[in-house]
Write a protein that holds these residues in place. Structure first.
Motif, mmCIF file in Angstrom:
data_model
loop_
_atom_site.group_PDB
_atom_site.id
_atom_site.type_symbol
_atom_site.label_atom_id
_atom_site.label_comp_id
_atom_site.label_asym_id
_atom_site.label_seq_id
_atom_site.Cartn_x
_atom_site.Cartn_y
_atom_site.Cartn_z
ATOM 1 N N ASN A 1 -14.952 13.908 44.803
ATOM 2 C CA ASN A 1 -14.251 14.406 45.774
ATOM 3 C C ASN A 1 -12.889 14.310 45.934
ATOM 4 O OD1 ASN A 1 -16.443 15.888 47.220
ATOM 5 N ND2 ASN A 1 -16.765 13.651 47.890
ATOM 6 N N GLN A 2 -11.919 14.985 45.596
ATOM 7 C CA GLN A 2 -10.237 14.913 45.819
ATOM 8 C C GLN A 2 -9.612 15.791 46.805
ATOM 9 O OE1 GLN A 2 -8.197 12.949 43.253
ATOM 10 N NE2 GLN A 2 -6.668 13.423 44.885
ATOM 11 N N ALA A 3 -8.790 14.926 47.574
ATOM 12 C CA ALA A 3 -8.007 15.612 48.507
ATOM 13 C C ALA A 3 -6.918 16.456 47.751
ATOM 14 C CB ALA A 3 -7.539 14.590 49.527
ATOM 15 N N VAL A 4 -6.682 17.664 48.788
ATOM 16 C CA VAL A 4 -5.566 18.535 48.166
ATOM 17 C C VAL A 4 -4.434 18.711 49.209
ATOM 18 C CG1 VAL A 4 -6.924 19.746 46.254
ATOM 19 C CG2 VAL A 4 -6.918 20.451 48.711
ATOM 20 N N GLU A 5 -3.455 19.422 49.060
ATOM 21 C CA GLU A 5 -2.510 19.506 50.193
ATOM 22 C C GLU A 5 -3.029 20.378 51.157
ATOM 23 O OE1 GLU A 5 0.844 21.396 48.783
ATOM 24 O OE2 GLU A 5 1.483 19.933 47.290
ATOM 25 N N GLY A 6 -2.600 20.069 52.197
ATOM 26 C CA GLY A 6 -3.284 20.533 53.607
ATOM 27 C C GLY A 6 -4.405 19.710 53.893
#
Length: 205
Positions: free
Chosen positions: A36-41
């Motif tokens: 899992n990789q967080a993205v903008e927002g």
């Protein structure tokens, strides 16, 4: 718990990786490695990789290793390595089970010699010394004092590996043959008693 830990890592670091088991439409469960990789927002992206075959293979290996260990313990067989450059022994778990000592309790050559029967020590040292200095493989038997105070008889076979500085490492296998040794000793004692009895009878006749 694993999922909760993954969510915590994702919030703290912006990414996480963990394994999870998911049930498919056919009702069967399969293992997946999830990244899992967080993205903008507030969003994130996830990548799933099916690792069911890998998990099954690992489980089969673990079962096979447990079986080998059980067979080794039942047969009284264990492996060891001696490194003369540091004068340290390394025991397999099987051999540690036979002698009762932990790895740190019987690591140095001095600690080992203290457990060898005094009547067997000279031969023990001579054969292992030839292996260390001359690279000569060896086979012999010796008695050893276990941690619980029992004398056991070990059948030893080792091979040598060049290790630099003119010395060799010893890679060996030791088997507990105490029962066989005791049976042979009893048979020899019985034969001696029989021979003495027959000799006495012949004199009386």
């Amino acid at each position: 718990p694993a999922v909760n830990a993954a969510v915590h890592d994702l919030r703290e670091t912006g990414f996480c990786e963990h394994d999870v088991r998911l049930r498919g439409k056919d009702g069967a469960y399969r293992w997946f490695s999830v990244y899992n990789q967080a993205v903008e927002g507030d969003g994130y992206i996830s990548v799933l990789r099916d690792i069911t075959a890998q998990r099954n293979h690992e489980r089969e290996l673990e079962a096979a290793n447990r079986g080998k260990q059980m067979l080794a313990e039942a047969a009284g067989i264990g492996a060891w390595t001696y490194d003369p450059t540091v004068q340290h022994m390394t025991w397999s778990a099987d051999f540690a089970h036979i002698i009762g000592f932990g790895q740190d309790e019987l690591r140095t050559s001095e600690q080992l010699r203290a457990q060898i029967h005094p009547d067997d020590l000279e031969e023990f040292l001579a054969i292992t010394r030839r292996g260390i200095l001359q690279g000569e493989d060896g086979a012999f038997q010796h008695r050893m004092l276990t941690k619980d105070g029992r004398w056991i008889t070990l059948k030893v076979n080792f091979q040598c590996e060049p290790h630099g500085d003119g010395v060799h490492m010893l890679h060996g296998v030791s088997q507990d043959v105490t029962n066989l040794a005791e049976a042979l000793h009893a048979a020899e004692a019985a034969n001696d008693a029989k021979s003495k009895f027959l000799a006495n009878m012949s004199h009386e006749i």
